[in-house]
Design an enzyme around this catalytic site. Structure first.
Site, PDB file in Angstrom:
ATOM      1  N   THR A  65       0.802  -1.233   0.000  1.00 16.32           N
ATOM      2  CA  THR A  65       0.000   0.000   0.000  1.00 16.32           C
ATOM      3  C   THR A  65       0.837   1.288   0.000  1.00 16.32           C
ATOM      4  O   THR A  65       0.284   2.375   0.151  1.00 16.32           O
ATOM      5  CB  THR A  65      -0.957   0.025   1.220  1.00 16.32           C
ATOM      6  OG1 THR A  65      -0.178  -0.141   2.408  1.00 16.32           O
ATOM      7  CG2 THR A  65      -2.004  -1.053   1.141  1.00 16.32           C
ATOM      8  N   TYR A 128       1.187   1.624  -8.240  1.00 21.46           N
ATOM      9  CA  TYR A 128       0.291   0.999  -7.245  1.00 21.46           C
ATOM     10  C   TYR A 128      -1.078   0.725  -7.878  1.00 21.46           C
ATOM     11  O   TYR A 128      -1.605  -0.399  -7.793  1.00 21.46           O
ATOM     12  CB  TYR A 128       0.141   1.919  -6.030  1.00 21.46           C
ATOM     13  CG  TYR A 128      -1.002   1.548  -5.105  1.00 21.46           C
ATOM     14  CD1 TYR A 128      -0.906   0.461  -4.237  1.00 21.46           C
ATOM     15  CD2 TYR A 128      -2.187   2.293  -5.092  1.00 21.46           C
ATOM     16  CE1 TYR A 128      -1.966   0.124  -3.387  1.00 21.46           C
ATOM     17  CE2 TYR A 128      -3.243   1.963  -4.243  1.00 21.46           C
ATOM     18  CZ  TYR A 128      -3.130   0.881  -3.397  1.00 21.46           C
ATOM     19  OH  TYR A 128      -4.180   0.553  -2.568  1.00 21.46           O
ATOM     20  N   LYS A 132      -2.895  -2.914  -8.562  1.00 19.67           N
ATOM     21  CA  LYS A 132      -4.208  -3.275  -8.017  1.00 19.67           C
ATOM     22  C   LYS A 132      -5.181  -3.631  -9.147  1.00 19.67           C
ATOM     23  O   LYS A 132      -6.005  -4.541  -9.002  1.00 19.67           O
ATOM     24  CB  LYS A 132      -4.760  -2.139  -7.161  1.00 19.67           C
ATOM     25  CG  LYS A 132      -3.987  -1.851  -5.881  1.00 19.67           C
ATOM     26  CD  LYS A 132      -4.058  -2.958  -4.850  1.00 19.67           C
ATOM     27  CE  LYS A 132      -5.428  -3.091  -4.223  1.00 19.67           C
ATOM     28  NZ  LYS A 132      -5.424  -4.141  -3.150  1.00 19.67           N
ATOM     29  N   TRP A 153      -9.414   5.974   0.405  1.00 15.81           N
ATOM     30  CA  TRP A 153      -8.944   6.819   1.510  1.00 15.81           C
ATOM     31  C   TRP A 153      -9.234   6.193   2.881  1.00 15.81           C
ATOM     32  O   TRP A 153      -9.837   6.816   3.760  1.00 15.81           O
ATOM     33  CB  TRP A 153      -9.586   8.210   1.429  1.00 15.81           C
ATOM     34  CG  TRP A 153      -9.356   8.961   0.162  1.00 15.81           C
ATOM     35  CD1 TRP A 153      -8.867   8.515  -1.027  1.00 15.81           C
ATOM     36  CD2 TRP A 153      -9.651  10.366  -0.054  1.00 15.81           C
ATOM     37  NE1 TRP A 153      -8.837   9.522  -1.960  1.00 15.81           N
ATOM     38  CE2 TRP A 153      -9.312  10.665  -1.387  1.00 15.81           C
ATOM     39  CE3 TRP A 153     -10.179  11.377   0.745  1.00 15.81           C
ATOM     40  CZ2 TRP A 153      -9.473  11.942  -1.939  1.00 15.81           C
ATOM     41  CZ3 TRP A 153     -10.356  12.638   0.202  1.00 15.81           C
ATOM     42  CH2 TRP A 153      -9.991  12.926  -1.121  1.00 15.81           C
TER      43      TRP A 153
HETATM   44  N1  LIG Z   1      -5.195   2.634   2.749  1.00 13.30           N
HETATM   45  C1  LIG Z   1      -5.988   3.181   1.835  1.00 13.30           C
HETATM   46  O1  LIG Z   1      -6.205   4.401   1.807  1.00 13.30           O
HETATM   47  C2  LIG Z   1      -6.674   2.317   0.819  1.00 13.30           C
HETATM   48  C3  LIG Z   1      -7.529   2.919  -0.125  1.00 13.30           C
HETATM   49  C4  LIG Z   1      -8.180   2.104  -1.057  1.00 13.30           C
HETATM   50  C5  LIG Z   1      -7.986   0.743  -1.043  1.00 13.30           C
HETATM   51  N2  LIG Z   1      -7.127   0.192  -0.132  1.00 13.30           N
HETATM   52  C6  LIG Z   1      -6.960  -1.261  -0.152  1.00 13.30           C
HETATM   53  O2  LIG Z   1      -7.546  -1.748   1.037  1.00 13.30           O
HETATM   54  C7  LIG Z   1      -6.853  -2.928   1.469  1.00 13.30           C
HETATM   55  C8  LIG Z   1      -6.458  -2.786   2.921  1.00 13.30           C
HETATM   56  O3  LIG Z   1      -5.617  -1.649   3.050  1.00 13.30           O
HETATM   57  P1  LIG Z   1      -5.062  -1.134   4.457  1.00 13.30           P
HETATM   58  O4  LIG Z   1      -5.145   0.337   4.430  1.00 13.30           O
HETATM   59  O5  LIG Z   1      -5.661  -1.900   5.584  1.00 13.30           O
HETATM   60  O6  LIG Z   1      -3.532  -1.532   4.287  1.00 13.30           O
HETATM   61  P2  LIG Z   1      -2.346  -1.569   5.359  1.00 13.30           P
HETATM   62  O7  LIG Z   1      -2.792  -0.991   6.658  1.00 13.30           O
HETATM   63  O8  LIG Z   1      -1.171  -0.990   4.662  1.00 13.30           O
HETATM   64  O9  LIG Z   1      -2.141  -3.121   5.563  1.00 13.30           O
HETATM   65  C9  LIG Z   1      -1.686  -3.949   4.537  1.00 13.30           C
HETATM   66  C10 LIG Z   1      -1.363  -5.269   5.137  1.00 13.30           C
HETATM   67  O10 LIG Z   1      -0.871  -6.124   4.106  1.00 13.30           O
HETATM   68  C11 LIG Z   1       0.194  -6.839   4.630  1.00 13.30           C
HETATM   69  N3  LIG Z   1       1.087  -7.345   3.606  1.00 13.30           N
HETATM   70  C12 LIG Z   1       1.801  -6.639   2.712  1.00 13.30           C
HETATM   71  N4  LIG Z   1       2.551  -7.466   1.959  1.00 13.30           N
HETATM   72  C13 LIG Z   1       2.279  -8.726   2.403  1.00 13.30           C
HETATM   73  C14 LIG Z   1       2.747 -10.011   2.056  1.00 13.30           C
HETATM   74  N5  LIG Z   1       3.648 -10.179   1.083  1.00 13.30           N
HETATM   75  N6  LIG Z   1       2.273 -11.097   2.725  1.00 13.30           N
HETATM   76  C15 LIG Z   1       1.381 -10.937   3.725  1.00 13.30           C
HETATM   77  N7  LIG Z   1       0.901  -9.739   4.112  1.00 13.30           N
HETATM   78  C16 LIG Z   1       1.358  -8.649   3.448  1.00 13.30           C
HETATM   79  C17 LIG Z   1       0.911  -5.847   5.518  1.00 13.30           C
HETATM   80  O11 LIG Z   1       1.766  -6.565   6.388  1.00 13.30           O
HETATM   81  P3  LIG Z   1       3.126  -5.945   6.971  1.00 13.30           P
HETATM   82  O12 LIG Z   1       2.683  -5.171   8.178  1.00 13.30           O
HETATM   83  O13 LIG Z   1       3.943  -7.138   7.258  1.00 13.30           O
HETATM   84  O14 LIG Z   1       3.702  -5.073   5.876  1.00 13.30           O
HETATM   85  C18 LIG Z   1      -0.285  -5.225   6.209  1.00 13.30           C
HETATM   86  O15 LIG Z   1      -0.706  -6.009   7.281  1.00 13.30           O
HETATM   87  C19 LIG Z   1      -5.699  -3.104   0.486  1.00 13.30           C
HETATM   88  O16 LIG Z   1      -6.100  -3.987  -0.521  1.00 13.30           O
HETATM   89  C20 LIG Z   1      -5.520  -1.724  -0.129  1.00 13.30           C
HETATM   90  O17 LIG Z   1      -4.973  -1.788  -1.426  1.00 13.30           O
HETATM   91  C21 LIG Z   1      -6.476   0.945   0.795  1.00 13.30           C
END
Ligand SMILES: NC(=O)c1ccc[n+]([C@@H]2O[C@H](COP(=O)([O-])OP(=O)(O)OC[C@H]3O[C@@H](n4cnc5c(N)ncnc54)[C@H](OP(=O)(O)O)[C@@H]3O)[C@@H](O)[C@H]2O)c1
Length: 298
Positions: A65, A128, A132, A153
């Site tokens: 992310t 990114y 996705k 967001w």
């Molecule tokens: N954040 C946003 O604003 C946003 C907006 C739109 C969509 N999204 C989508 O929503 C979803 C959840 O996002 P979030 O904000 O909760 O993300 P986040 O807080 O960054 O968490 C991502 C998680 O993925 C894990 N991860 C990354 N690489 C990995 C791997 N190789 N194997 C296992 N785990 C792995 C990370 O683990 P580590 O701690 O070990 O790195 C972390 O626990 C994602 O699909 C993201 O693309 C996010």
């Protein structure tokens, strides 16, 4: 080997943590796996995790992310956001387990005047976003029983997010400049988690007849990053915290490695028509999240 209602991948992430909290509040049996134990790019690691947890629904909340960093390491972003979901989708299909996969507004370029619909053409501006978008296509191809939920967001009580960054910066700076020409919906991790669990329940009940496909799932309403910051500081001030002077700037004055869409608005009508779900307004998510953050954590 215990059967779980859901297995969440990416356990330390902000959405995954909200999902586990919400599952516990609903009495839903949830397993959550993440690094180092469950590495989604490692086929065997994921396969043995799914075998151990025997979920009825898999929720992939793991992702690369770091939007700006992805510009300099696109291979890593694609490995985690596209290749890993591709294998996960095939595994879920083989096991007959539905997959809920989370995606993003950044699959769009933001050039459209109206809110985006699920079938609008993807045209990501960043590595990114491209990773996705490729992940979405792989999930569609690999697992017929999938739901792809695009959101925007995300912020919450945990992890790194805009709300927590603003609160930290408020303690360090007198003036904070935030862009006011990107439009979207700040989405509370808690509200999104609640919607996802309702959807998971729905697809469990519907079985193979569930309404598989792609949906937009964001908090209601819209604002800009500047509007979001302003609402955060309004709550912070009411809680007696130090707040800075907030200045609105165009994106051109805040250059970042990755380009972001100026219009990130996602139309949630299909989610409401299909599942009867409408996420609360983004301002109510901010109020709830601020109320949950103990002053010591701000
Ligand atoms: N954040 C946003 O604003 C946003 C907006 C739109 C969509 N999204 C989508 O929503 C979803 C959840 O996002 P979030 O904000 O909760 O993300 P986040 O807080 O960054 O968490 C991502 C998680 O993925 C894990 N991860 C990354 N690489 C990995 C791997 N190789 N194997 C296992 N785990 C792995 C990370 O683990 P580590 O701690 O070990 O790195 C972390 O626990 C994602 O699909 C993201 O693309 C996010």
């Amino acid at each position: 080997m215990t059967r779980h209602a859901i297995a969440v991948l990416g356990s330390s992430g902000q959405l995954a943590r909200a999902l586990v909290r919400e599952a516990s509040a609903r009495g839903v049996t949830a397993a959550a796996g993440g690094r180092p134990d469950v590495e989604i790019t490692d086929y065997r690691s994921v396969a043995s995790y799914l075998y151990e947890t025997q979920p009825r629904v898999v929720i992939n909340a793991a992702a690369y992310t770091a939007v700006d960093k992805a510009e300099s390491e696109p291979d890593e972003a694609f490995r985690i956001n596209a290749e890993a979901p591709a294998r996960l989708a095939v595994m879920c299909a083989a096991a007959g387990v539905p997959l809920i996969h989370v995606s993003t507004d950044y699959v769009f370029d933001g050039q459209q005047a109206r809110a985006y619909l699920e079938d609008d053409a993807m045209h990501p501006l960043s590595a990114y976003g491209a990773s996705k978008a490729a992940g979405e296509q792989a999930v569609r191809a690999g697992c017929p029983q999938h739901l792809i939920l695009r959101t925007s967001w995300i912020y919450g009580r945990d992890g790194q997010n805009f709300l927590r960054t603003m609160l930290r910066l408020a303690n360090e700076r007198d003036i904070i400049s935030v862009v006011n020409d990107q439009h979207g919906a700040p989405t509370s991790a808690d509200d999104l988690a609640s919607a996802i669990l309702t959807i998971a329940e729905n697809i469990e009940n519907a079985g193979s007849d569930a309404a598989w496909g792609t949906y937009h799932a964001t908090s209601a309403g819209e604002t800009t990053w500047h509007g979001f910051a302003s609402e955060i500081f309004r709550h912070a001030a009411a809680a007696g915290l130090r707040t800075p002077t907030l200045v609105a700037i165009p994106s051109s004055e805040f250059p970042t490695a990755a380009l972001r869409p100026s219009n990130s608005r996602l139309d949630n009508g299909k989610l409401t028509r299909t599942f009867g779900i409408a996420l609360p307004h983004w301002t109510s998510g901010v109020a709830d999240t601020m109320a949950h953050l103990a002053p010591s954590r701000i």
